[in-house]
Design an enzyme around this catalytic site. Sequence first.
Site, short mmCIF file in Angstrom:
data_model
loop_
_atom_site.label_atom_id
_atom_site.label_comp_id
_atom_site.label_asym_id
_atom_site.label_seq_id
_atom_site.Cartn_x
_atom_site.Cartn_y
_atom_site.Cartn_z
N HIS A 128 22.29 60.47 -50.35
CA HIS A 128 21.39 61.03 -51.37
C HIS A 128 21.21 60.01 -52.50
CE1 HIS A 128 19.58 64.03 -53.96
NE2 HIS A 128 20.53 63.87 -54.85
N HIS A 143 22.52 62.96 -61.31
CA HIS A 143 21.53 63.93 -60.84
C HIS A 143 20.12 63.60 -61.31
CE1 HIS A 143 24.94 66.49 -59.81
NE2 HIS A 143 25.44 66.16 -60.96
N HIS A 174 27.40 63.01 -58.40
CA HIS A 174 26.49 61.86 -58.46
C HIS A 174 25.67 61.96 -59.74
CE1 HIS A 174 24.08 65.11 -56.80
NE2 HIS A 174 22.97 64.43 -57.02
N ASP A 184 25.02 66.85 -53.27
CA ASP A 184 23.74 66.81 -52.56
C ASP A 184 23.86 66.02 -51.27
OD1 ASP A 184 22.83 68.22 -54.66
OD2 ASP A 184 21.45 66.71 -55.41
N HIS A 244 23.66 72.58 -54.33
CA HIS A 244 22.46 73.41 -54.51
C HIS A 244 22.34 74.34 -53.32
CE1 HIS A 244 20.71 70.84 -57.64
NE2 HIS A 244 20.98 69.81 -56.88
N ASP A 259 17.66 66.24 -60.93
CA ASP A 259 16.94 67.51 -61.07
C ASP A 259 17.44 68.35 -62.24
OD1 ASP A 259 19.41 67.93 -59.95
OD2 ASP A 259 18.73 69.64 -58.78
N HIS A 260 18.53 67.96 -62.85
CA HIS A 260 19.01 68.69 -64.03
C HIS A 260 19.82 67.71 -64.88
CE1 HIS A 260 22.58 68.95 -61.38
NE2 HIS A 260 23.24 68.85 -62.51
FE FE Z 1 20.92 65.23 -56.69
#
Ligand code: FE
Length: 230
Positions: free
Chosen positions: A113, A59, A57, A131, A172, A61-62
Site C-alpha cells: 500500500h 495515511h 503507515h 491498509d 478500514h 485518507d485521514h
Molecule cells: Fe492508507
Amino acid sequence: MLFRQLLDRETSTYTYLVADPVKKEAILVDPVLEQVERDFQLLEELGLKLKFCLETHIHADHITGTGKLREMTGCLGVVPGNAHAACADRSIKDGEILELGNVRVRAIAIPGHTDSHNAYLVNGTHLLTGDGLLIRGCGRTDFQSGNAGAMYDSITQKLFTLPDETLVYPGHDYQGFTVSTIGEEKQWNTRLVGRNRDEFRELMANLNLPHPQKIMEAVPANQRCGDVAA
Ligand code: FE
C-alpha cells in the site's frame, strides 16, 4: 489484554486500543484527528495511561490524531521504519517488538500500500493489518509508493503464513465487517484467491479508484504527525 476496536465513520477508519489492564498502560494504533476527544475520554474512563500512538503507515485518507494525543498525554509517536515522518519519537522495523506489561506488539513489514507499512501482531493472536490485508480485499496500491507486486508478496508470504485462527483486524472496512481470520481470508479473499502475482498486479492496475478526498492535506499533515497548522 484489553482490546477495543473504534470506528471513524466519515473515513471508515478503525483505531485500535490495546492495553495491559493490570499496569493500566495503553497503545492506540492509527488514531484519527477528529476522534481524539472520544479516544481521550475512553482512556480516562478506563483509567489507562497512553504510552504509544502507533501508525501502520503514513495515511492519505485521514489525518492522524497522534500529534494532538501526544500533546494531551505525553505519549510517544511511533511510525514504521523509513516512513518519512521526522516528527515521530521512534520508529519500529520488521520483527521489532513493542512491549507494554503483558502486551507484546510485533511489527511485520508489509510493503505494498506504501513502501513503509507495518502490520502489528498483538500477543500472537490479534493481527492489525492497516491498509495491507483487508476483509475480502486489500489496500490500494496506486499512489504513495504503492506496489501491487509487493502487496501480493506481503500478504501471501508473510500474513498468510500465520496460523489460520489469527484474528484479522483491518485499518478500514467499507462494508460493515469488523474482524476476520487468516484462514477465512486465505479461502475467501477474492482479490487473492486463484490469482498468481501477475494476475493480481493486473487486477490492481485496473481498479480505477478515485483519489481519497483528503490526500492533498492528509499526507503532508501526517508527515508532521497530524499537525495541520504547520
Ligand atoms: Fe492508507
